[in-house]
Design a protein around this motif. Structure first.
Motif, PDB file in Angstrom:
ATOM      1  N   PHE A  13       0.834  -1.189   0.000  1.00  0.00           N
ATOM      2  CA  PHE A  13       0.000   0.000   0.000  1.00  0.00           C
ATOM      3  C   PHE A  13       0.877   1.250   0.000  1.00  0.00           C
ATOM      4  O   PHE A  13       0.720   2.150  -0.829  1.00  0.00           O
ATOM      5  CB  PHE A  13      -0.909  -0.043   1.235  1.00  0.00           C
ATOM      6  CG  PHE A  13      -1.770   1.158   1.436  1.00  0.00           C
ATOM      7  CD1 PHE A  13      -2.950   1.298   0.738  1.00  0.00           C
ATOM      8  CD2 PHE A  13      -1.418   2.146   2.341  1.00  0.00           C
ATOM      9  CE1 PHE A  13      -3.761   2.402   0.928  1.00  0.00           C
ATOM     10  CE2 PHE A  13      -2.216   3.244   2.545  1.00  0.00           C
ATOM     11  CZ  PHE A  13      -3.385   3.375   1.829  1.00  0.00           C
ATOM     12  N   TYR A  16       2.970   1.560  -3.392  1.00  0.00           N
ATOM     13  CA  TYR A  16       2.198   2.059  -4.531  1.00  0.00           C
ATOM     14  C   TYR A  16       1.894   3.544  -4.382  1.00  0.00           C
ATOM     15  O   TYR A  16       1.954   4.299  -5.360  1.00  0.00           O
ATOM     16  CB  TYR A  16       0.889   1.277  -4.695  1.00  0.00           C
ATOM     17  CG  TYR A  16       1.047  -0.003  -5.475  1.00  0.00           C
ATOM     18  CD1 TYR A  16       1.369   0.007  -6.818  1.00  0.00           C
ATOM     19  CD2 TYR A  16       0.859  -1.234  -4.868  1.00  0.00           C
ATOM     20  CE1 TYR A  16       1.508  -1.152  -7.539  1.00  0.00           C
ATOM     21  CE2 TYR A  16       0.998  -2.415  -5.577  1.00  0.00           C
ATOM     22  CZ  TYR A  16       1.321  -2.368  -6.914  1.00  0.00           C
ATOM     23  OH  TYR A  16       1.460  -3.524  -7.631  1.00  0.00           O
ATOM     24  N   LEU A  17       1.574   3.984  -3.170  1.00  0.00           N
ATOM     25  CA  LEU A  17       1.290   5.405  -2.969  1.00  0.00           C
ATOM     26  C   LEU A  17       2.533   6.263  -3.181  1.00  0.00           C
ATOM     27  O   LEU A  17       2.476   7.308  -3.837  1.00  0.00           O
ATOM     28  CB  LEU A  17       0.723   5.643  -1.573  1.00  0.00           C
ATOM     29  CG  LEU A  17      -0.761   5.371  -1.423  1.00  0.00           C
ATOM     30  CD1 LEU A  17      -1.198   5.554   0.018  1.00  0.00           C
ATOM     31  CD2 LEU A  17      -1.575   6.268  -2.323  1.00  0.00           C
ATOM     32  N   GLN A  20       3.312   6.411  -6.843  1.00  0.00           N
ATOM     33  CA  GLN A  20       2.382   7.306  -7.538  1.00  0.00           C
ATOM     34  C   GLN A  20       2.744   8.764  -7.299  1.00  0.00           C
ATOM     35  O   GLN A  20       2.805   9.561  -8.241  1.00  0.00           O
ATOM     36  CB  GLN A  20       0.943   7.055  -7.060  1.00  0.00           C
ATOM     37  CG  GLN A  20      -0.085   7.985  -7.668  1.00  0.00           C
ATOM     38  CD  GLN A  20      -0.312   7.743  -9.133  1.00  0.00           C
ATOM     39  OE1 GLN A  20      -0.421   6.603  -9.555  1.00  0.00           O
ATOM     40  NE2 GLN A  20      -0.385   8.789  -9.921  1.00  0.00           N
ATOM     41  N   TYR A  38      -1.890   3.919  -8.201  1.00  0.00           N
ATOM     42  CA  TYR A  38      -2.288   3.807  -6.802  1.00  0.00           C
ATOM     43  C   TYR A  38      -3.578   3.009  -6.636  1.00  0.00           C
ATOM     44  O   TYR A  38      -3.856   2.496  -5.553  1.00  0.00           O
ATOM     45  CB  TYR A  38      -2.426   5.190  -6.157  1.00  0.00           C
ATOM     46  CG  TYR A  38      -3.662   5.952  -6.558  1.00  0.00           C
ATOM     47  CD1 TYR A  38      -4.830   5.841  -5.806  1.00  0.00           C
ATOM     48  CD2 TYR A  38      -3.679   6.771  -7.672  1.00  0.00           C
ATOM     49  CE1 TYR A  38      -5.967   6.530  -6.169  1.00  0.00           C
ATOM     50  CE2 TYR A  38      -4.798   7.464  -8.027  1.00  0.00           C
ATOM     51  CZ  TYR A  38      -5.945   7.347  -7.274  1.00  0.00           C
ATOM     52  OH  TYR A  38      -7.077   8.026  -7.635  1.00  0.00           O
ATOM     53  N   CYS A  41      -3.683  -0.460  -4.982  1.00  0.00           N
ATOM     54  CA  CYS A  41      -3.851  -0.657  -3.536  1.00  0.00           C
ATOM     55  C   CYS A  41      -5.204  -1.295  -3.235  1.00  0.00           C
ATOM     56  O   CYS A  41      -5.323  -2.141  -2.352  1.00  0.00           O
ATOM     57  CB  CYS A  41      -3.761   0.679  -2.793  1.00  0.00           C
ATOM     58  SG  CYS A  41      -2.188   1.503  -2.893  1.00  0.00           S
ATOM     59  N   ILE A  57     -10.450   2.108   3.179  1.00  0.00           N
ATOM     60  CA  ILE A  57      -9.099   2.137   2.619  1.00  0.00           C
ATOM     61  C   ILE A  57      -9.092   2.921   1.304  1.00  0.00           C
ATOM     62  O   ILE A  57      -8.177   3.706   1.030  1.00  0.00           O
ATOM     63  CB  ILE A  57      -8.554   0.707   2.430  1.00  0.00           C
ATOM     64  CG1 ILE A  57      -8.343   0.041   3.786  1.00  0.00           C
ATOM     65  CG2 ILE A  57      -7.273   0.694   1.618  1.00  0.00           C
ATOM     66  CD1 ILE A  57      -8.075  -1.452   3.709  1.00  0.00           C
ATOM     67  N   ALA A  58     -10.124   2.727   0.500  1.00  0.00           N
ATOM     68  CA  ALA A  58     -10.223   3.461  -0.761  1.00  0.00           C
ATOM     69  C   ALA A  58     -10.348   4.961  -0.506  1.00  0.00           C
ATOM     70  O   ALA A  58      -9.711   5.775  -1.190  1.00  0.00           O
ATOM     71  CB  ALA A  58     -11.415   2.963  -1.574  1.00  0.00           C
ATOM     72  N   THR A  61      -6.945   6.254   0.681  1.00  0.00           N
ATOM     73  CA  THR A  61      -6.024   6.299  -0.453  1.00  0.00           C
ATOM     74  C   THR A  61      -6.327   7.509  -1.335  1.00  0.00           C
ATOM     75  O   THR A  61      -5.425   8.247  -1.733  1.00  0.00           O
ATOM     76  CB  THR A  61      -6.134   5.008  -1.284  1.00  0.00           C
ATOM     77  OG1 THR A  61      -5.906   3.886  -0.434  1.00  0.00           O
ATOM     78  CG2 THR A  61      -5.145   4.994  -2.426  1.00  0.00           C
ATOM     79  N   VAL A  65      -3.881  10.836  -2.110  1.00  0.00           N
ATOM     80  CA  VAL A  65      -3.519  11.268  -3.462  1.00  0.00           C
ATOM     81  C   VAL A  65      -4.056  12.678  -3.725  1.00  0.00           C
ATOM     82  O   VAL A  65      -3.354  13.517  -4.308  1.00  0.00           O
ATOM     83  CB  VAL A  65      -4.030  10.258  -4.514  1.00  0.00           C
ATOM     84  CG1 VAL A  65      -3.836  10.782  -5.926  1.00  0.00           C
ATOM     85  CG2 VAL A  65      -3.320   8.933  -4.348  1.00  0.00           C
ATOM     86  N   THR A  79     -12.086   6.684  -6.382  1.00  0.00           N
ATOM     87  CA  THR A  79     -11.557   5.459  -5.784  1.00  0.00           C
ATOM     88  C   THR A  79     -12.624   4.755  -4.950  1.00  0.00           C
ATOM     89  O   THR A  79     -12.717   3.521  -4.972  1.00  0.00           O
ATOM     90  CB  THR A  79     -10.323   5.783  -4.921  1.00  0.00           C
ATOM     91  OG1 THR A  79      -9.410   6.536  -5.713  1.00  0.00           O
ATOM     92  CG2 THR A  79      -9.631   4.519  -4.458  1.00  0.00           C
TER      93      THR A  79
END
Length: 168
Positions: A13, A16-17, A20, A38, A41, A57-58, A61, A65, A79
């Motif tokens: 997680f 990827y963040l 990105q 991202y 994730c 979580i979405a 995230t 971003v 997301t």
């Protein structure tokens, strides 16, 4: 999920963040194709993850971003919509025995065709929401549709390639 799986998921997680925000943010092809890796994730979370947790979580995230892109909730909305549609897409597209119990969404677990379709459809949902929120009108429908298609393809290929070149 075991503690090791949770820590591994948290590491991916964060990876990827960071990827990105630091690297992929500046990668744009022909002013139309943007890469949003991202979303992996959310896409790579195990099937056994509770839908409420997936949505939270979405949202987190997307907010992270949005903070770095200065987009005021557009990524969070797109997301969360993608995460909300995820169980329906899994039930419709993926035909794997034992799906009701435990499956991890990865290239090796699903196979190339099923994983590509899974990422393609959910990336399309995410990018459609994101770019139509960004456009906020239908006056620029053709450039918006080109951005959606080009970015969906770019993001999907990027996520599949990352999965192809990683172990686990």
């Amino acid at each position: 999920m075991t503690l090791r799986e949770i820590l591994s998921t948290l590491f991916l997680f964060a990876l990827y963040l960071i990827l990105q925000i630091v690297l992929v943010r500046n990668v744009v092809l022909f002013d139309y194709a943007f890469c949003f890796i991202y979303i992996a994730c959310i896409l790579l979370l195990p099937n056994e993850t509770n839908q409420t947790w997936v949505l939270l979580i979405a949202f987190a995230t997307g907010v992270i971003v949005d903070t770095f892109y200065n987009t005021l909730g557009m990524h969070a909305a797109a997301t969360v919509l993608m995460a909300y549609c995820r169980p329906l897409i899994v039930r419709t597209l993926i035909d794997v025995p034992g799906l009701e119990t435990r499956i991890e969404f990865g290239l090796r677990q699903l196979g190339t065709g099923a994983f590509f379709r899974y990422v393609l459809v959910l990336a399309f949902i995410h990018h459609t929401a994101l770019f139509f929120i960004e456009a906020s009108s239908l006056t620029l429908i053709i450039p918006t549709l080109i951005r959606i298609l080009a970015s969906t393809l770019f993001t999907t290929v990027s996520i599949v390639l990352i999965q192809f070149f990683t172990r686990n």
